[in-house]
Design a protein around this motif. Structure first.
Motif, PDB file in Angstrom:
ATOM      1  N   ARG A 115       1.249  22.470  11.598  1.00  0.00           N
ATOM      2  CA  ARG A 115      -0.291  21.672  11.508  1.00  0.00           C
ATOM      3  C   ARG A 115      -1.188  22.585  12.029  1.00  0.00           C
ATOM      4  O   ARG A 115      -2.459  22.693  11.472  1.00  0.00           O
ATOM      5  CB  ARG A 115      -0.258  20.310  12.355  1.00  0.00           C
ATOM      6  CG  ARG A 115      -1.198  19.550  12.579  1.00  0.00           C
ATOM      7  CD  ARG A 115      -1.705  18.985  11.303  1.00  0.00           C
ATOM      8  NE  ARG A 115      -3.270  18.529  11.548  1.00  0.00           N
ATOM      9  CZ  ARG A 115      -3.449  17.291  11.746  1.00  0.00           C
ATOM     10  NH1 ARG A 115      -2.667  16.376  11.556  1.00  0.00           N
ATOM     11  NH2 ARG A 115      -4.689  17.008  11.668  1.00  0.00           N
ATOM     12  N   GLU A 116      -0.749  23.247  13.107  1.00  0.00           N
ATOM     13  CA  GLU A 116      -1.932  24.263  13.640  1.00  0.00           C
ATOM     14  C   GLU A 116      -2.320  25.232  12.583  1.00  0.00           C
ATOM     15  O   GLU A 116      -3.495  25.523  12.599  1.00  0.00           O
ATOM     16  CB  GLU A 116      -1.153  25.048  14.958  1.00  0.00           C
ATOM     17  CG  GLU A 116      -1.822  26.065  15.771  1.00  0.00           C
ATOM     18  CD  GLU A 116      -3.065  25.458  16.558  1.00  0.00           C
ATOM     19  OE1 GLU A 116      -3.131  24.435  17.107  1.00  0.00           O
ATOM     20  OE2 GLU A 116      -3.906  26.356  16.461  1.00  0.00           O
ATOM     21  N   ILE A 117      -1.321  25.793  11.951  1.00  0.00           N
ATOM     22  CA  ILE A 117      -1.615  26.629  11.102  1.00  0.00           C
ATOM     23  C   ILE A 117      -2.678  26.349   9.743  1.00  0.00           C
ATOM     24  O   ILE A 117      -3.653  26.717   9.365  1.00  0.00           O
ATOM     25  CB  ILE A 117      -0.425  27.400  10.326  1.00  0.00           C
ATOM     26  CG1 ILE A 117       0.296  28.049  11.367  1.00  0.00           C
ATOM     27  CG2 ILE A 117      -0.613  28.222   9.104  1.00  0.00           C
ATOM     28  CD1 ILE A 117       1.877  28.463  10.852  1.00  0.00           C
ATOM     29  N   ALA A 118      -1.979  24.998   9.375  1.00  0.00           N
ATOM     30  CA  ALA A 118      -2.823  24.241   8.317  1.00  0.00           C
ATOM     31  C   ALA A 118      -4.635  24.213   8.663  1.00  0.00           C
ATOM     32  O   ALA A 118      -5.419  24.543   7.979  1.00  0.00           O
ATOM     33  CB  ALA A 118      -2.596  23.167   8.104  1.00  0.00           C
ATOM     34  N   ASP A 119      -4.579  23.738  10.019  1.00  0.00           N
ATOM     35  CA  ASP A 119      -6.074  23.430  10.411  1.00  0.00           C
ATOM     36  C   ASP A 119      -6.681  24.715  10.620  1.00  0.00           C
ATOM     37  O   ASP A 119      -8.044  24.872  10.200  1.00  0.00           O
ATOM     38  CB  ASP A 119      -5.985  22.799  11.867  1.00  0.00           C
ATOM     39  CG  ASP A 119      -5.253  21.347  11.758  1.00  0.00           C
ATOM     40  OD1 ASP A 119      -5.483  20.821  10.635  1.00  0.00           O
ATOM     41  OD2 ASP A 119      -5.260  20.582  12.775  1.00  0.00           O
ATOM     42  N   ALA A 120      -6.249  25.752  11.131  1.00  0.00           N
ATOM     43  CA  ALA A 120      -6.914  27.223  11.294  1.00  0.00           C
ATOM     44  C   ALA A 120      -7.163  27.572   9.986  1.00  0.00           C
ATOM     45  O   ALA A 120      -8.195  27.985   9.837  1.00  0.00           O
ATOM     46  CB  ALA A 120      -5.940  28.191  12.089  1.00  0.00           C
ATOM     47  N   VAL A 121      -6.218  27.600   8.992  1.00  0.00           N
ATOM     48  CA  VAL A 121      -6.480  28.459   7.650  1.00  0.00           C
ATOM     49  C   VAL A 121      -7.708  27.382   7.009  1.00  0.00           C
ATOM     50  O   VAL A 121      -8.706  28.126   6.473  1.00  0.00           O
ATOM     51  CB  VAL A 121      -5.472  28.283   6.792  1.00  0.00           C
ATOM     52  CG1 VAL A 121      -5.603  28.593   5.344  1.00  0.00           C
ATOM     53  CG2 VAL A 121      -4.067  29.050   7.325  1.00  0.00           C
ATOM     54  N   GLY A 124     -10.878  28.657   8.081  1.00  0.00           N
ATOM     55  CA  GLY A 124     -11.378  30.266   7.801  1.00  0.00           C
ATOM     56  C   GLY A 124     -10.612  31.006   8.298  1.00  0.00           C
ATOM     57  O   GLY A 124     -10.847  32.135   8.232  1.00  0.00           O
ATOM     58  N   VAL A 125      -9.567  30.915   9.431  1.00  0.00           N
ATOM     59  CA  VAL A 125      -8.911  31.866   9.771  1.00  0.00           C
ATOM     60  C   VAL A 125      -7.874  32.674   9.071  1.00  0.00           C
ATOM     61  O   VAL A 125      -7.312  31.865   8.352  1.00  0.00           O
ATOM     62  CB  VAL A 125      -8.143  31.278  11.100  1.00  0.00           C
ATOM     63  CG1 VAL A 125      -7.428  32.470  11.861  1.00  0.00           C
ATOM     64  CG2 VAL A 125      -9.226  30.672  12.133  1.00  0.00           C
ATOM     65  N   THR A 126      -8.013  33.836   8.931  1.00  0.00           N
ATOM     66  CA  THR A 126      -7.095  34.538   8.015  1.00  0.00           C
ATOM     67  C   THR A 126      -6.107  35.385   8.601  1.00  0.00           C
ATOM     68  O   THR A 126      -5.115  35.878   8.023  1.00  0.00           O
ATOM     69  CB  THR A 126      -7.820  35.342   6.839  1.00  0.00           C
ATOM     70  OG1 THR A 126      -8.587  36.251   7.721  1.00  0.00           O
ATOM     71  CG2 THR A 126      -8.836  34.440   6.145  1.00  0.00           C
ATOM     72  N   LEU A 127      -6.196  35.595   9.869  1.00  0.00           N
ATOM     73  CA  LEU A 127      -5.350  36.744  10.607  1.00  0.00           C
ATOM     74  C   LEU A 127      -4.525  35.947  11.655  1.00  0.00           C
ATOM     75  O   LEU A 127      -5.126  35.585  12.446  1.00  0.00           O
ATOM     76  CB  LEU A 127      -6.292  37.697  11.068  1.00  0.00           C
ATOM     77  CG  LEU A 127      -5.689  39.072  11.733  1.00  0.00           C
ATOM     78  CD1 LEU A 127      -4.683  39.638  10.676  1.00  0.00           C
ATOM     79  CD2 LEU A 127      -6.971  40.031  12.177  1.00  0.00           C
ATOM     80  N   PHE A 128      -3.320  36.027  11.487  1.00  0.00           N
ATOM     81  CA  PHE A 128      -2.237  35.377  12.484  1.00  0.00           C
ATOM     82  C   PHE A 128      -1.296  36.257  13.044  1.00  0.00           C
ATOM     83  O   PHE A 128      -1.055  37.616  12.469  1.00  0.00           O
ATOM     84  CB  PHE A 128      -1.547  34.318  11.533  1.00  0.00           C
ATOM     85  CG  PHE A 128      -2.441  33.313  11.298  1.00  0.00           C
ATOM     86  CD1 PHE A 128      -2.621  32.191  12.159  1.00  0.00           C
ATOM     87  CD2 PHE A 128      -3.193  33.260  10.114  1.00  0.00           C
ATOM     88  CE1 PHE A 128      -3.300  30.975  11.746  1.00  0.00           C
ATOM     89  CE2 PHE A 128      -3.937  32.188   9.705  1.00  0.00           C
ATOM     90  CZ  PHE A 128      -4.207  31.134  10.321  1.00  0.00           C
ATOM     91  N   TYR A 142       0.256  29.645   1.988  1.00  0.00           N
ATOM     92  CA  TYR A 142      -0.833  30.290   2.255  1.00  0.00           C
ATOM     93  C   TYR A 142      -0.704  31.662   1.856  1.00  0.00           C
ATOM     94  O   TYR A 142      -1.736  32.559   2.038  1.00  0.00           O
ATOM     95  CB  TYR A 142      -1.379  30.132   3.741  1.00  0.00           C
ATOM     96  CG  TYR A 142      -1.235  29.097   4.187  1.00  0.00           C
ATOM     97  CD1 TYR A 142      -2.098  27.816   3.687  1.00  0.00           C
ATOM     98  CD2 TYR A 142      -0.507  28.517   5.284  1.00  0.00           C
ATOM     99  CE1 TYR A 142      -2.040  26.460   4.198  1.00  0.00           C
ATOM    100  CE2 TYR A 142      -0.059  27.310   5.738  1.00  0.00           C
ATOM    101  CZ  TYR A 142      -1.098  26.213   5.177  1.00  0.00           C
ATOM    102  OH  TYR A 142      -0.927  25.093   5.874  1.00  0.00           O
ATOM    103  N   ALA A 143       0.141  32.127   1.146  1.00  0.00           N
ATOM    104  CA  ALA A 143       0.363  33.461   0.688  1.00  0.00           C
ATOM    105  C   ALA A 143      -0.825  33.809  -0.130  1.00  0.00           C
ATOM    106  O   ALA A 143      -1.459  33.013  -1.069  1.00  0.00           O
ATOM    107  CB  ALA A 143       1.704  33.672  -0.169  1.00  0.00           C
ATOM    108  N   GLY A 144      -1.475  35.210  -0.015  1.00  0.00           N
ATOM    109  CA  GLY A 144      -2.721  35.509  -0.663  1.00  0.00           C
ATOM    110  C   GLY A 144      -3.939  35.101   0.048  1.00  0.00           C
ATOM    111  O   GLY A 144      -5.039  35.641  -0.262  1.00  0.00           O
TER     112      GLY A 144
END
Ligand code: PLP
Length: 387
Positions: A115-121, A124-128, A142-144
């Motif tokens: 959920r945290e990843i989905a919200d951040a993406v 507009g966050v791209t770098l993890f 979220y590949a690509g």
């Protein structure tokens, strides 16, 4: 045992960056601000960014919001062109509100809920950052659209807070993690490490930079291009122990980056403590006193459940400043809650104090208010911002 410091007429006034008892009385207490009070200096934030920039000109600063998410700190960093290191969606939102762009942030928490990843993406966050294969799988949808950094562990023995016990892969796991990303069609972006917080030995950074350089070469031979090396946070500040000035501390780090890392690879750092700690002084008052087994006990209006939570979670010892200048006595300084555990210092040299006396505690801007609670329904220390 620690000793309180009397600052009348001494150079110790520098510890509070010019916030003298007179100024506290005239400006704050006289104007009706109640203690406990956290006095945050805007110019202190700017000065710390500037100093770190001069000490490490090759590195882009991504302030670690976890140290202190006060909007004024975030605002000053955004205005100074700094970026952010986030570890949660709420941190992301507070940085965006301060004027930062999500696309320039590093989500540095190695373990994130889907959920945290989905919200951040979604923002507009791209770098993890990741440190294990299971975490990579969470990015398949979220590949690509995302780029991943691999965090490896370092010897955390020279830091007050070891951050390589819970996080970071071993050196020989780096390549398999890169290969797993490739199999899943997810972009490899670079390497990251954190030497541990309040790290007093720059050799630890140097060793980690050499490890990164070695792994970058191996990865390159396998067709991976490293675009970013993130050297984390950890930069030390002076509490009760002296530390070298930041420019001197960073000298071996600057040299190691120049010697071992290809200039085409961008460098980032994630300071939390260095930027925020010295911006803030706690002003607290004595609310009770007693004598027990020959020792003076003083009760303060802030304690371990409040701003001094950093004594527990951050293993930190803060300077105690007083404007009383008489004989010193072994004393106990306790917090205001009804819990016996709430003792800030069991053995501290203090002058005789009275109810209503004010003490100053400099460098309480990192890992203090962010972990404070309102146990006993006590009011947490409020911030007042000065220039
Ligand atoms: C991933 C990461 N980056 C940066 C920081 C900030 O470290 P420091 O406050 O020591 O600079 C931390 C602290 O926990 C962290 O976990």
């Amino acid at each position: 045992m620690i000793k309180a410091i009397n600052i009348i007429g001494t150079t110790r006034r520098a510890a509070t960056r010019g916030l003298s008892f007179t100024r506290v009385n005239d400006l704050l207490l006289g104007a009706g601000f109640p203690t406990p009070l956290l006095v945050l200096s805007r110019s202190g934030v700017r000065r710390n960014i500037e100093q770190l920039r001069r000490a490490l000109p090759a590195a882009a600063i991504h302030y670690a919001i976890k140290a202190n998410n006060h909007p004024v700190i975030l605002e000053e960093i955004a205005k100074a062109g700094g970026c952010f290191d986030i570890s949660s969606y709420q941190e992301l939102r507070s940085a965006v509100e301060a004027g930062a762009r999500a696309g320039e942030m590093i989500h540095s928490h190695p373990i994130k809920s889907p959920r945290e990843i989905a919200d951040a993406v979604g923002e507009g966050v791209t770098l993890f950052v990741i440190d294990n294969p299971s975490e990579i799988e969470k990015f398949i949808p979220y590949a690509g659209r995302v780029r991943l950094m691999i965090r490896f562990k370092v010897d955390g023995g020279s830091a007050v807070v070891n951050l390589s016990y819970k996080f970071g892969c071993s050196e020989d796991e780096i390549v398999p993690l890169g290969i797993r990303m490739r199999e899943l069609g997810i972009d490899y972006h670079g390497l990251a490490f954190h030497v541990g917080s309040q790290c007093t030995k720059s050799e630890v950074y140097v060793k980690a930079i050499k490890t990164a350089a070695r792994q970058i070469r191996i990865l390159e031979n396998l067709g991976f291009t490293t675009r970013l090396l993130d050297i984390g946070g950890g930069f030390p500040v002076e509490y009760t122990q002296a530390v070298p000035p930041i420019r001197k501390f960073c000298e071996p780090i600057r040299n190691a980056l120049r010697r071992h890392i290809d200039p085409g690879i961008a460098i980032a750092c994630e300071p939390g403590r260095y930027i925020s700690a010295t911006t803030t002084t706690l002003v607290a008052s004595i609310i009770g006193k007693s004598t027990r087994s020959g020792k003076n006990w003083y009760f303060l209006d802030d304690g371990l459940y409040g701003s001094f939570s950093g004594r527990l979670y951050d293993h930190c010892q803060y300077q105690t400043l007083t404007n009383r200048n008489t004989t010193w006595k072994r004393s106990v300084l306790a917090g205001p809650t009804c819990d016996s555990f709430d003792v800030i210092y069991k053995d501290i040299l203090l002058p005789p104090l009275d109810i209503g006396d004010v003490l100053l505690f400099p460098a309480m801007g990192a890992y203090c208010s962010v972990s404070a609670s309102s146990f006993n329904c006590l009011r947490k220390a409020e911030y007042v911002v000065i220039e």
